[in-house]
Design an enzyme around this catalytic site. Structure first.
Site, PDB file in Angstrom:
ATOM      1  CE  LYS A 164       0.138  -5.976  -2.346  1.00 37.28           C
ATOM      2  NZ  LYS A 164       0.115  -6.333  -0.937  1.00 37.28           N
ATOM      3  CE  LYS A 166       2.720  -8.281   3.111  1.00 36.59           C
ATOM      4  NZ  LYS A 166       1.753  -7.828   2.098  1.00 36.59           N
ATOM      5  CE  LYS A 192      -8.905  -6.257   2.856  1.00 33.90           C
ATOM      6  NZ  LYS A 192      -7.503  -6.072   3.280  1.00 33.90           N
ATOM      7  N   GLY A 203       0.800  -1.224   0.000  1.00 33.53           N
ATOM      8  CA  GLY A 203       0.000   0.000   0.000  1.00 33.53           C
ATOM      9  C   GLY A 203       0.831   1.272   0.000  1.00 33.53           C
ATOM     10  CG  ASN A 204       4.720   1.244   1.815  1.00 30.74           C
ATOM     11  OD1 ASN A 204       4.619   0.457   0.883  1.00 30.74           O
ATOM     12  ND2 ASN A 204       5.642   1.132   2.757  1.00 30.74           N
TER      13      ASN A 204
END
Lengths: 323, 323
Positions: free
Chosen positions: A223, A285, A135, A17-18
Site C-alpha cells: 500500500k 516505506k 506476500k 493497519g492500526n
C-alpha cells in the site's frame, strides 16, 4: 461546486493497519469505527492546517477476515478471488472513513465533499514476484491443509513460522505498482475541493492482457508503494506514511539506535543499502518515500498517527527531502 | 481534464439483478464478469448515442452470498452489519463494472474516465417501514433457526413461503431514500466527463442522529427508488429502469394484458392506484419513474436490458413523460 484554483498543498496519507483495526481486536464494526474515528480526528486537523487530502490505507486484517468467511462458506457460496476481495474491502473501509470524516465535519457545522473512489492499479505481468510470491495472505493452516490447498487450488504455500500447529500460509505475488487507473477521477474530485479515499489495500491489482484489456490478479500490492504512485499521479506536494513508530531508525534495536529526523534522499538510499530497514516493514516505506521525492515531490514523511500533524509542521517524524 | 460545458443528455440507468447474476447461477466471479460484460456492451452503445451515464445497480444476490459466508464464519470472524455489507458489495460490483467498461472502450482505443463512487443514502428514521420491516434478506432458515436468531440477535423474522423445510427469512426495513450524500462528488465526476457507478444496492442506508451525525442502519433501500433520488440530485434528463421485461403491463397475466408504451404521469398514477403493478416488483419501478418525471425529469423508461438502446430512441419500452 466551486472551480476556483485551489492552491492549498496536497498531501497523500498512507495509513497503517492500526488506523482501522488494532492487532488485539477481533474486527467488530464497533471496534473498527472507533479506530477510524480517532484516525479521522487527525485528518480533520490536517484539513484545518490548510491541506488538500487524499487518504489511502491497508486492508490486511479485513481481507484476512473475509478470506476466512469465504473459506468457511465455500460449500454454499463460491469464494471470490483476491482482486474482488480487494474491491470489497475498499468498499468496507472507504465507507467507514467517509462516514466518520463527514460526522466530524458536521460537528463543526461544515459540509465538505468526501468520496471513496474504487481504485485499480496496473502491475507488470513480468514482475519477478510472480515467479516467487512473497506476500502471505489469509488464515494460517496446518502443513497438511496447506499442501492440500496447493494440490486442489494451485495455491502457493509457505511455512511462515518455525513452530506451532498452524504455521503455514498461502503466499501471493506482491508486484510493483505501475499506474493508478482511476487517477484522472481522483484528481477531478480534488479539483472540486473534495477529500478522497483511494487505492485502499494497495489497489486492486490488474495486468494488461495481450489484447490491451486489463484483468484482475490474485496478488496484493504494497500500500505504501501504491501510495507513492498515487501521490505522483495526482501531483501531491507531500507523501505522509503513517506507521506504528514516530520515526525510522538506524541501528534499530541496538544500543546506539538513532531516530532519523530530517534527511536527504541520498542519505536515505545509503542507509537502505546498508540494510538499516526491515524488508517487510520499514523497508518498503523508505523505498516509497525515496521514489516520491526523486520524482519531484517536495517531501515524504514517515511517522506515527499521533505525531502526524506535528510532522506536517516539521516538528517531529522522519522527513525526507531532496537536499 | 476538460471542463468545457458538456451538453450531452445525462441518463441514470438502474440495472436489474440479472445484469450481474442470473437466477440459476451460483455467483462465481467468471459468471458475474460474463454477465457484467454483456451489460456493459449496452452501456457503451448508449455512450455512442451521445449520453452521459450514471449507472446504479442492485446487490441482492451478492449481499445474500456474503451474509451466508459471514454466518458460516461467525465462530472465527465477527459478522459485519448490513450497512457494511452494502459497502462491500458496492466495491465488488463497482469493480466489475469499471473494469469491464474500461476494457470495452480500450478495444475501441478510447480512454474514458470511469469511477465507482461509494454512496451513502439518507433515510428518515421515522419511516413507517422501521416499525414493520418488509424486505427479506440473506438465507432461508427453518422456523426453529429463525426463531433462535430472533431470540439471540433481535432479528425480525417472517415466514416467506407457505411450504418447504426452510421457508423463513430475516426481514429488515426498506425505508424511503431522501438524499444521496455523495451527489456533489458524483456530479463533479460527470462534469469531468466521467462515467460513474453509484448508489449500488440502493446505497448504504444512514440516518441522521440527534447530534447531527449520520449512522449506518440495518436496512435495505429499494435501488430504483434510490436511483430516482440520484437522478434528481444530478439533474439527469432521463431515468432508465432496466428489468426482465420489455414493458410494464396492464391486466398482466390476463387474456387482455397490454404492454404500456408512451404514457403520461397521470395515466401511470391511475394504473398504479388500480393496483395494476405488483407491489414487490413493477410497483416500486413505476413509483420511482413517476417521482422522477413529476420532479421535472424529461422522461422515465422501464424496459429490459436488450431493449434499452432502442428504448432510448423511443422505439420500444414503457416511456413515462409529463404530458
Amino acid at each position: 461546486m466551486k472551480k476556483n484554483k485551489d492552491k492549498r498543498p496536497l498531501v497523500v496519507i498512507a495509513l497503517g493497519g492500526n488506523a482501522i483495526k488494532q492487532a488485539d481486536e477481533e474486527g467488530t464494526v464497533e471496534e473498527q469505527f472507533a479506530n477510524v474515528t480517532e484516525t479521522c480526528k487527525q485528518l480533520v486537523e490536517m484539513n484545518h492546517l490548510g491541506y488538500k487530502l487524499i487518504i489511502t490505507h491497508g486492508n490486511g486484517p479485513q481481507a484476512g477476515n473475509l478470506l476466512i468467511q469465504q473459506e468457511e462458506g465455500k460449500d454454499r457460496v463460491p469464494p471470490q478471488p483476491l482482486d474482488v476481495v480487494g474491491a470489497m474491502t475498499q468498499g468496507q473501509i472507504g465507507y467507514m472513513f467517509q462516514n466518520s470524516l463527514r460526522d466530524l465535519f458536521l460537528e463543526e457545522e461544515r459540509s465538505i465533499p468526501i468520496a471513496t473512489v474504487l481504485t485499480q492499479v496496473l502491475v507488470d505481468p513480468n514482475d519477478p514476484d510472480f515467479a516467487d510470491p512473497s506476500k502471505p495472505v489469509g488464515p494460517f493452516y496446518t502443513k497438511e491443509t496447506a499442501l492440500q490447498y496447493k494440490e486442489d487450488k494451485g495455491y502457493q504455500v509457505k511455512k511462515v513460522k518455525p513452530n506451532g500447529e498452524k504455521n503455514w500460509r498461502r503466499v501471493v505475488p506482491s508486484p510493483e505498482p505501475k499506474e493508478i487507473i482511476e487517477a484522472d477521477c481522483i484528481s477531478s474530485l480534488i479539483d472540486a475541493r473534495a477529500i478522497v479515499i483511494a487505492s485502499g489495500g494497495g489497489g486492486i491489482p490488474v495486468k494488461e492482457m495481450p489484447n490491451g484489456t486489463y484483468k484482475g490478479l490474485e496478488a496484493v500490492i504494497d500500500k505504501d508503494k501504491a501510495g507513492n504512485v498515487l501521490a505522483q499521479a495526482t501531483n501531491a506536494d507531500i507523501f505522509l506514511i503513517l506507521t506504528d513508530v514516530s520515526n525510522a531508525y538506524i541501528n534499530f534495536g541496538k544500543d546506539d539506535q538513532k531516530p532519523l529526523e530530517k534527511i536527504t534522499v541520498t542519505e536515505s538510499e545509503k542507509y537502505y543499502e546498508e540494510g538499516q530497514f526491515l524488508k517487510g516493514s520499514m523497508g518498503p516505506k523508505i523505498t516509497a518515500a525515496i521514489r516520491f521525492v526523486k520524482s519531484g515531490g517536495e517531501k515524504a514523511i514517515i511517522t506515527s498517527l499521533d505525531h502526524a500533524v506535528e510532522a506536517l509542521q516539521e516538528k517531529t517524524g522522519t522527513i525526507i527531502t531532496k537536499e
